[in-house]
Design an enzyme around this catalytic site. Sequence first.
Site, PDB file in Angstrom:
ATOM      1  N   LYS B  76     -32.044 -39.290 -76.282  1.00  0.00           N
ATOM      2  CA  LYS B  76     -32.252 -40.547 -76.719  1.00  0.00           C
ATOM      3  C   LYS B  76     -31.366 -40.776 -78.142  1.00  0.00           C
ATOM      4  CE  LYS B  76     -35.233 -44.678 -77.083  1.00  0.00           C
ATOM      5  NZ  LYS B  76     -36.477 -45.115 -77.159  1.00  0.00           N
ATOM      6  N   SER B 168     -37.583 -48.838 -74.037  1.00  0.00           N
ATOM      7  CA  SER B 168     -36.328 -48.601 -74.379  1.00  0.00           C
ATOM      8  C   SER B 168     -35.437 -47.551 -74.360  1.00  0.00           C
ATOM      9  CB  SER B 168     -36.403 -48.699 -76.123  1.00  0.00           C
ATOM     10  OG  SER B 168     -37.093 -47.850 -76.669  1.00  0.00           O
ATOM     11  N   SER B 192     -41.945 -47.166 -73.972  1.00  0.00           N
ATOM     12  CA  SER B 192     -40.625 -46.960 -73.866  1.00  0.00           C
ATOM     13  C   SER B 192     -40.068 -45.878 -72.932  1.00  0.00           C
ATOM     14  CB  SER B 192     -40.130 -46.667 -75.481  1.00  0.00           C
ATOM     15  OG  SER B 192     -39.709 -48.084 -75.935  1.00  0.00           O
TER      16      SER B 192
END
EC number: 6.3.5.7
Lengths: 527, 525
Positions: B76, B168, B192
């Site tokens: 990420k 996210s 997330s």
Amino acid sequence: QTGPTSNWARRQSSVAQPSLHTAQKPRKGEHKWAAVVGLEIHAQISSNSKLFSGAQVCFAAPPNSLVSYFDASLPGTLPVLNRRCVEAAVMTGLALNCHINKKSLFDRKHYFYSDLPAGYQITQQRLPIAANGHLTYCIYLGKKPSQVTTKTVRIKQIQLEQDSGKSLHDDLRSQTLIDLNRAGIGLLEVVLEPDLCCGEEAALAVRELQLILQALGTSQANMAEGQLRVDANISVHHPGEPLGVRTEVKNLNSLRFLAKAIDYEIQRQITELENGGEILNETRSFDYKLGCTMPMRDKEGKQDYRFMPEPNLPPLVLYDDTSLPRGADSQQVINIDQLRDMLPELPSATRERLVQQYGMLPEHSFALLNEVGLLEFFQNVIKETRTEPKKVTNWVLNTFLCYLKQQNLAVSESPVTPSALAELLNLLDRKAISSSAAKQVFEELWKGEGKTAAQIVSEQQLELMQDQEALEKLCQTTIDGHPQVVMDVKKRNPKAINKLIGLVRKASHSRADPALIKKILERKLSL
Amino acid sequence: MLGRTLREVSAALKQGQVTPTELCKNCLSLIKKTKYLNAYITVSEEVALKQAEESEKRYKQGQSLGDLDGIPVAVKDNFSTTGIETTCASNMLKGYVPPYNATVVQKLLDQGALLMGKTNLDEFAMGSGSTDGVFGPVRNPWTYSKQYRERSRQDAGDDSHWLITGGSSGGSAAAVAAFTCFAALGSDTGGSTRNPAAHCGIVGFKPSYGLVSRHGLIPLVNSMDVPGILTRCVDDTAIVLGTLAGHDPKDSTTVRNPAQPASVPGGMDVSRLCIGIPKEYLVPELSSEVRSLWSQAADLFESEGAKVIEVSLPHTCYSIVCYHVLCTSEVASNMARFDGLQYGHRSGVDVSTEAMYAATRQEGFNDVVRGRILSGNFFLLKENYENYFVKAQKVRRLIVKDFVDVFESGVDVLLTPTTLTEAVPYLEFIKEDNRTRSAQDDIFTQAVNMAGLPAVSVPVALSNQGLPIGLQLIGRAFCDQQLLTVAKWFEKQVQFPVIQLQGLMDDGSLVLENGKLTSASLTQR
């Protein structure tokens, strides 16, 4: 805030300029003002690396050469507490008679400033590492140095926190240059209760704290290098009435300026109030050139620091002998009792010891501790001489210290070693030389040409005349050469004999013992 | 080969059936083919190929570094990576190239993993849709699956109703679901990692707080953030966790205890388990499909002999509000460093330092970030601190205590939904603002972050529309291994179907050798 306040109108500060006090002398019996002064002292911790990062700590390194990713607040970096800094805080807390909190917490204090890269400072606002201590310092009452009395200022707390970087404003180019070398260095913030009442007291308390920190080795506490910085909170009020609105004078970086700034600010507030004005709760700085305090422009407006617990540091837990978990890794725990056992002798104890051990006057013990390395020098001389300590003290404090001061040297830079001085004092003690010859020898030694005291004495023929016959001859010649003085002597003019002795000494090139000369002269003149 | 799990491909590498370079090139080519998903912000092609080359050398010399050697992974874009731009999907950090690796990234690289790229997210991980990043929204690979197309009767040519991934960590979830890597790192602050995992039909694991280092993870909420793991099966998560777990001297909140074993035992005696079903998680907004699957899963445990009981976590309803206060407060603090001075975006406004700060932050952050900073600073004001921050912390204590009480009463694992519904179309999702969506979507996940517990979302079945639904298992603090063991058993029972990515299977990019395409054992009633 219930700090004892002494009457400002009555007090005279020996540090401050007298003109400040005479300017607004209150009329008798009315409007007596008392000043209330509290200090926040930031001492840079003497450690190899910073409080939360591995970056090195070093004064005057090239700008931005000692900055870790954490110090520059690169996103994702985390603080890792430096054990040495915690130990320094505990030792300082113990030396200042504080309660050491077995559990303390770190907080974030937010404000935007160019030399604070993270936008917050990590400090200990809620639960500091040490609290509720006191500091005892001495103050001179009158003109005579022997009138010393001790005073106590309470210590509210000691907290660990990060230093900020340094901003250099270039107004000409309207630029700001930032050096982050200092950012993240460990600080001990020592908060004093408002128990002080004038600049002199503040300066003396800070001086004592400085000596303690230096004795502990927890801070070099050199104010000129910014390792010790003082902010002063100052207010005035009428005794018996509530405390007045206070101002904060920031960044005082010498003891002299500290005293001056406080006394100026006290007087300014009194004048303001007596003229019907009001005191604003504001931050001021001291202009040492003008000798006055002014509001700081960039500190205008109310700051809300939005304190918040630092989530990246677990509570700091300390142990003592009773609470230490069995089998704990000594690298992972800090034992308060162990640190207490390691505390060195503190300045007050050293002074007491000097007074007791050497029969020294208290003010001399202060003087010996006031100069870095002077006490050690003194003790080394003592070790190598049989001269009585009082004489050694006089030599060290008068002769030696004067030479140092004249040339603006530190003790460590002295051309005369303790051994050399000890040898000289031994010659004096054996009556091999006169005390005035000894001063001459000292002056030679100071040139640092590598000669010993004995060599200088023999080269310059400074040893006392031991030859009785030669001395008798010298006395006779002087008597014969100065009939007028001899007449005076016989007329019982008490000063005359001394003049005659002086003449003989001069003729002997100061090598004759005055006591001996006197004896011979008295015999010859049948006095 | 790309359709395999990490464990399977690792074995294939060891047996020489495939080389790291082949694997790497195949993944890179698939990344290009699935570019429309917008899963990656940066594809580190050169780095990955070089790493593959080195890995290949090691295999040739018989010096493989272990299970992860030669395995393509994605990270990420809020984990710092040396020499690779790390943006947090924000204008503020566009062009920021960190000089150091996050500990978790370093650990993966030290094990020989190949870094394919940095994945997309909501700006600074603030969101639950992966729709609010400066590089645009991430598309859910299931939008393009045969399963969804057929059941929802979507025209293959029309993708105006494309689905969000959740977030996210949506980029990481899409990257794993679309077979462009075998594992990805996400971050999990309020759900997330688990949320997009559930929407993308993969395993999303949030470790216990303190088990895995946060050093180098650009923080959202320090006291809740954990690096998350996204993989296609529980076993793979266990392998990655084995590499990542452990004390890090650079993160003082990691605990000193022996690292977790790299694998979880296959067989387990479910009859000795006690599964708790928190009654507060049965909320009216829960879709009937999810509710039904949740109940079937409970029955499944019970039918295998586990004790399944209803439990109460009485402070659940206060959790999301407290989360909001604590989250925004820490956000306000953490974002203070982005002032344009040291790194990242700096505005051209130079009237004064203060004006430069203001303009930089106005230009650098999106509305969501600025909104959270604003509320956070409000909560931290001296006059509000006691009423908001301190109160929220107290309630957080109560929430932690809720979990402790339940686990102390003998419950081993809690079973809950991960999300209220399956993934929704983007156009549907953006009808509500980020704050509303986050509050809805984090409902089942953020309490776990407040309490620092391990939790995992396991894909269970497809909805009527042919979209994945995940359920969440929550374990005791630092009992991550036990949790994964249960999850593995559960995964085996439910037999979640493999995604059939139409385009990719048609052109032969993806050959599903072990496609478990047929039926799920949990079906819609």
